[in-house]
Design a protein around this motif. Sequence first.
Motif, PDB file in Angstrom:
ATOM      1  N   TYR A  54      -9.451   7.136 -26.607  1.00  9.53           N
ATOM      2  CA  TYR A  54     -10.311   8.243 -26.157  1.00  9.53           C
ATOM      3  C   TYR A  54     -10.058   8.467 -24.673  1.00  9.53           C
ATOM      4  O   TYR A  54     -10.011   7.517 -23.884  1.00  9.53           O
ATOM      5  N   ASP A  55      -9.852   9.739 -24.278  1.00  5.96           N
ATOM      6  CA  ASP A  55      -9.658  10.120 -22.882  1.00  5.96           C
ATOM      7  C   ASP A  55     -10.677  11.178 -22.483  1.00  5.96           C
ATOM      8  O   ASP A  55     -10.943  12.121 -23.250  1.00  5.96           O
ATOM      9  N   TYR A  56     -11.230  11.035 -21.275  1.00  7.38           N
ATOM     10  CA  TYR A  56     -12.084  12.071 -20.691  1.00  7.38           C
ATOM     11  C   TYR A  56     -11.517  12.391 -19.310  1.00  7.38           C
ATOM     12  O   TYR A  56     -11.463  11.522 -18.431  1.00  7.38           O
ATOM     13  N   TYR A  74     -10.507  13.928 -25.496  1.00 13.05           N
ATOM     14  CA  TYR A  74      -9.729  13.864 -26.725  1.00 13.05           C
ATOM     15  C   TYR A  74      -9.824  12.478 -27.357  1.00 13.05           C
ATOM     16  O   TYR A  74      -9.858  11.466 -26.661  1.00 13.05           O
ATOM     17  N   PHE A  75      -9.823  12.460 -28.696  1.00 15.33           N
ATOM     18  CA  PHE A  75      -9.543  11.250 -29.466  1.00 15.33           C
ATOM     19  C   PHE A  75      -8.125  11.387 -30.016  1.00 15.33           C
ATOM     20  O   PHE A  75      -7.746  12.460 -30.497  1.00 15.33           O
ATOM     21  N   HIS A  76      -7.353  10.315 -29.970  1.00 15.18           N
ATOM     22  CA  HIS A  76      -6.031  10.372 -30.592  1.00 15.18           C
ATOM     23  C   HIS A  76      -5.609   8.999 -31.084  1.00 15.18           C
ATOM     24  O   HIS A  76      -6.181   7.975 -30.687  1.00 15.18           O
ATOM     25  N   ASP A 376       8.523  10.691 -17.429  1.00 18.76           N
ATOM     26  CA  ASP A 376       8.074   9.702 -18.408  1.00 18.76           C
ATOM     27  C   ASP A 376       7.765  10.461 -19.684  1.00 18.76           C
ATOM     28  O   ASP A 376       6.627  10.820 -19.953  1.00 18.76           O
ATOM     29  N   VAL A 377       8.805  10.706 -20.459  1.00 17.05           N
ATOM     30  CA  VAL A 377       8.670  11.534 -21.657  1.00 17.05           C
ATOM     31  C   VAL A 377       7.732  10.894 -22.671  1.00 17.05           C
ATOM     32  O   VAL A 377       7.031  11.587 -23.407  1.00 17.05           O
ATOM     33  N   ALA A 378       7.680   9.568 -22.686  1.00 12.13           N
ATOM     34  CA  ALA A 378       6.858   8.861 -23.667  1.00 12.13           C
ATOM     35  C   ALA A 378       5.567   8.361 -23.033  1.00 12.13           C
ATOM     36  O   ALA A 378       5.103   7.269 -23.332  1.00 12.13           O
ATOM     37  N   ASN A 379       4.961   9.145 -22.130  1.00 11.87           N
ATOM     38  CA  ASN A 379       3.735   8.697 -21.472  1.00 11.87           C
ATOM     39  C   ASN A 379       2.596   8.608 -22.476  1.00 11.87           C
ATOM     40  O   ASN A 379       2.541   9.339 -23.458  1.00 11.87           O
ATOM     41  N   ARG A 380       1.630   7.717 -22.205  1.00  9.09           N
ATOM     42  CA  ARG A 380       0.536   7.454 -23.133  1.00  9.09           C
ATOM     43  C   ARG A 380      -0.761   8.153 -22.741  1.00  9.09           C
ATOM     44  O   ARG A 380      -1.739   8.071 -23.471  1.00  9.09           O
ATOM     45  N   GLY A 381      -0.830   8.778 -21.583  1.00 13.63           N
ATOM     46  CA  GLY A 381      -2.090   9.368 -21.153  1.00 13.63           C
ATOM     47  C   GLY A 381      -1.922  10.774 -20.609  1.00 13.63           C
ATOM     48  O   GLY A 381      -0.802  11.223 -20.339  1.00 13.63           O
ATOM     49  N   PRO A 382      -3.028  11.501 -20.407  1.00 14.87           N
ATOM     50  CA  PRO A 382      -2.957  12.908 -19.998  1.00 14.87           C
ATOM     51  C   PRO A 382      -2.490  13.118 -18.561  1.00 14.87           C
ATOM     52  O   PRO A 382      -2.034  14.214 -18.227  1.00 14.87           O
TER      53      PRO A 382
END
Length: 447
Positions: A54-56, A74-76, A376-382
């Motif tokens: 979850y990101d805010y 978002y939830f992902h 960083d094409v494979a980044n994990r966050g927004p």
Amino acid sequence: MINKKNITTLLLAGTLAAPAFAATTAELEERIEELEFANDSRFFNWTGTLENRYDYTTSEEKTTGSEASGNQSYFHSQFHLDMESRPSEKLSFFGRLSMKKYWNDGSFDANKPTSTENGDARNSDGLFDTWGYGRDHGTAAVYVERAFVNYDMGMNLTYTIGRLPTIDGMPKHINSGSPALGSYPTLAFSAILDGMALTHNAAVAGGSLKTRLIYTPLQFANFDGGTTTGRGIDNTTDLSGVTISTNSPMYSFMLDYTKNNTSFANGMNLIFQWVKIDNVFFGSSSTSALRLTNNRFAFYAEATGVAGTGLDFAAQFAMSKSESEGKLGGAQGVYCNDSKCDEDGNSYVLTAKYNFSKFALGYEYIKHEENSFAYDVANRGPLNIYGTAASNTHHIFANYKVDNNMKFVFGYQVQDIDQVYNYGLFGKGTDVDIKRDNFYTRMIATF
């Protein structure tokens, strides 16, 4: 003459023995299955990870003549299925199938927010399309994140070929509370690359030194289906009429030294890596004549269990030199608006974490200068903290290990951006004042 008493005894013994025989047979079959599985697992193993996040995020953006602010949440989910096979002493295979998606995504196309429909959920597809993914009558796509073989050539040489482990590199494993996730520093490689490598492993000063050459060519297939040329004949030309090569070299040299039980730490890792992209074409052949040559030098140092404590520390530095010729869309070079450019930029990452049994607390600082060729094409966050040029980021994180198969990661990131570029790479940077905050939680299950 038949003795009735003997017959009765035999019948009774048979009745009592039948269940025991059946039980013995079932146990035998079960044991055979276990042996077969154990034999198969010697050659092929499966493991996996399921992460729900979850990101805010809040953002304030100021550019010349305009201001904007807002927030998103978002939830992902991200799913990895890892596989490993060792059919012989010389050959080993490693692979990963991967999936990442937003929960119940109703936008038109989450992967193309700049499409004609602009990622607008009000268009015709929306939830009624995404709700059926995996069960509707469409393509049967499976994303192969990595798939490569190692072959032991003798003389301490290993040959590797396939889809290489060039994403999620150091120091992402530190803030994730995981073993090493990739084989290369994030500031050197951070894209999913196909290619080949030759590695020499030697014992040096009580540790292990790996010397590696990596070749990951960038290709541009000619799919011209015309009746006169046919596929692959008369290579495509760019806007200025220069032929576009179907195969442009990208190669790297790497030194990777690891040692355990040193005088100052339980373990250490030192890496130097040079990456070169050589005269690669960017853009569409009908609108671009842009080519880029980039040299990148990355240094990484990590120490775990410093002075016998729970402290882990890592430092990373990369310097980049981008030389471009020609323009994209007739207007833009790489980090410039001229037809010939030479731009330099550096990146820095400092990461520290202290481990308290099942709990760990850490801090990370990431700085990318202008024109630093950060990606960083494979980044994990927004916020894309490892791949945004002209930015500074502070990152506080915590790990909590529930047990060997479940953990939580909590984090807070604050990012300042001073310049923006077209697609993060093209054109002279535009001065901006962007501030972004992101709070996230990650629940990671391994199996």
